[in-house]
Design a protein around this motif. Sequence first.
Motif, PDB file in Angstrom:
ATOM      1  N   VAL A   6      35.055  36.773  36.711  1.00  0.00           N
ATOM      2  CA  VAL A   6      35.277  37.320  38.048  1.00  0.00           C
ATOM      3  C   VAL A   6      34.633  38.689  38.183  1.00  0.00           C
ATOM      4  O   VAL A   6      33.977  38.997  39.177  1.00  0.00           O
ATOM      5  N   LEU A   7      34.812  39.537  37.180  1.00  0.00           N
ATOM      6  CA  LEU A   7      34.228  40.879  37.235  1.00  0.00           C
ATOM      7  C   LEU A   7      32.706  40.810  37.289  1.00  0.00           C
ATOM      8  O   LEU A   7      32.065  41.546  38.046  1.00  0.00           O
ATOM      9  N   ALA A   8      32.113  39.929  36.516  1.00  0.00           N
ATOM     10  CA  ALA A   8      30.660  39.787  36.521  1.00  0.00           C
ATOM     11  C   ALA A   8      30.158  39.375  37.897  1.00  0.00           C
ATOM     12  O   ALA A   8      29.137  39.890  38.383  1.00  0.00           O
ATOM     13  N   ALA A   9      30.872  38.464  38.542  1.00  0.00           N
ATOM     14  CA  ALA A   9      30.453  38.009  39.870  1.00  0.00           C
ATOM     15  C   ALA A   9      30.554  39.134  40.890  1.00  0.00           C
ATOM     16  O   ALA A   9      29.654  39.307  41.730  1.00  0.00           O
ATOM     17  N   MET A  10      31.623  39.918  40.835  1.00  0.00           N
ATOM     18  CA  MET A  10      31.796  40.985  41.819  1.00  0.00           C
ATOM     19  C   MET A  10      30.812  42.130  41.594  1.00  0.00           C
ATOM     20  O   MET A  10      30.363  42.771  42.547  1.00  0.00           O
ATOM     21  N   GLU A  14      40.908  36.788  48.086  1.00  0.00           N
ATOM     22  CA  GLU A  14      41.428  35.420  48.141  1.00  0.00           C
ATOM     23  C   GLU A  14      40.773  34.570  47.063  1.00  0.00           C
ATOM     24  O   GLU A  14      39.654  34.848  46.618  1.00  0.00           O
ATOM     25  N   ILE A  15      41.487  33.547  46.651  1.00  0.00           N
ATOM     26  CA  ILE A  15      40.929  32.529  45.763  1.00  0.00           C
ATOM     27  C   ILE A  15      41.010  31.207  46.498  1.00  0.00           C
ATOM     28  O   ILE A  15      42.085  30.799  46.958  1.00  0.00           O
ATOM     29  N   PHE A  72      35.795  29.168  44.407  1.00  0.00           N
ATOM     30  CA  PHE A  72      35.419  30.146  45.430  1.00  0.00           C
ATOM     31  C   PHE A  72      36.363  31.342  45.378  1.00  0.00           C
ATOM     32  O   PHE A  72      37.580  31.187  45.233  1.00  0.00           O
ATOM     33  N   ILE A  73      35.804  32.550  45.461  1.00  0.00           N
ATOM     34  CA  ILE A  73      36.622  33.754  45.599  1.00  0.00           C
ATOM     35  C   ILE A  73      36.055  34.617  46.715  1.00  0.00           C
ATOM     36  O   ILE A  73      34.839  34.574  46.990  1.00  0.00           O
ATOM     37  N   THR A  74      36.916  35.365  47.364  1.00  0.00           N
ATOM     38  CA  THR A  74      36.521  36.368  48.361  1.00  0.00           C
ATOM     39  C   THR A  74      36.970  37.712  47.828  1.00  0.00           C
ATOM     40  O   THR A  74      38.091  37.867  47.354  1.00  0.00           O
TER      41      THR A  74
END
Length: 211
Positions: free
Chosen positions: A141-145, A194-195, A205-207
């Motif tokens: 998640v951190l890498a994506a953000m 959001e997830i 999917f994450i927002t």
Amino acid sequence: MNREDCTYGRFWGGWSQAERKVLCLEPPDTWQLEPVAALRLTALHAQPPRVPGHREYLGAILGLGLDRACLGDILSDPEDPCVMYAFVLEDKLDFLAQELHQAGSFSVRAEPCETVPERVLAEPDRELHDTTVSSLRADAVLAAMMHTSRTLAAQAISGGKVEINHLPLHSAAEPVYAGDLFTVRGAGRWRVKEIGGTSRKGRLFITYFQY
């Protein structure tokens, strides 16, 4: 709470979008007073734009001998630059109202308030971003953000540079939940808004948004 499978607790910071919160453990059939109260902070004789801000108030409160854990969010009033609101532990409210008279070089008045104006509590508009992740592990998640690789994200975590919800993140495999706040020293802060569901390729999917 999700991490410990606790079903009778909640986090509360005085308002729904609070960043800093206390853990309230409330077993079934119990009732407690709210642990967080609001303090209205008014800079006396100040001339905008020279007014005390978050740093001055934080320093003044800690200077009275209170621990940082006693203090929650400090919010400015968008209609009055001389006024700010601080959320504090309820049992410290009277002490601060009596003892807080100075913030930096400014004279201030601190007084308990029953309600904080809605304009102060309004969540600022954030630019939301959508992406997909292979899993809800912290490194993924951190890498994506951060738009970086999982390897670099995991290195930041193992190097002690990452906090999640203001607590040190020690494991790259830590599960992530909606609402989690990531703080990366020297890089910035991101919140998982959001997830969502799963893509055709099995990705989640994450927002999220960046502060």
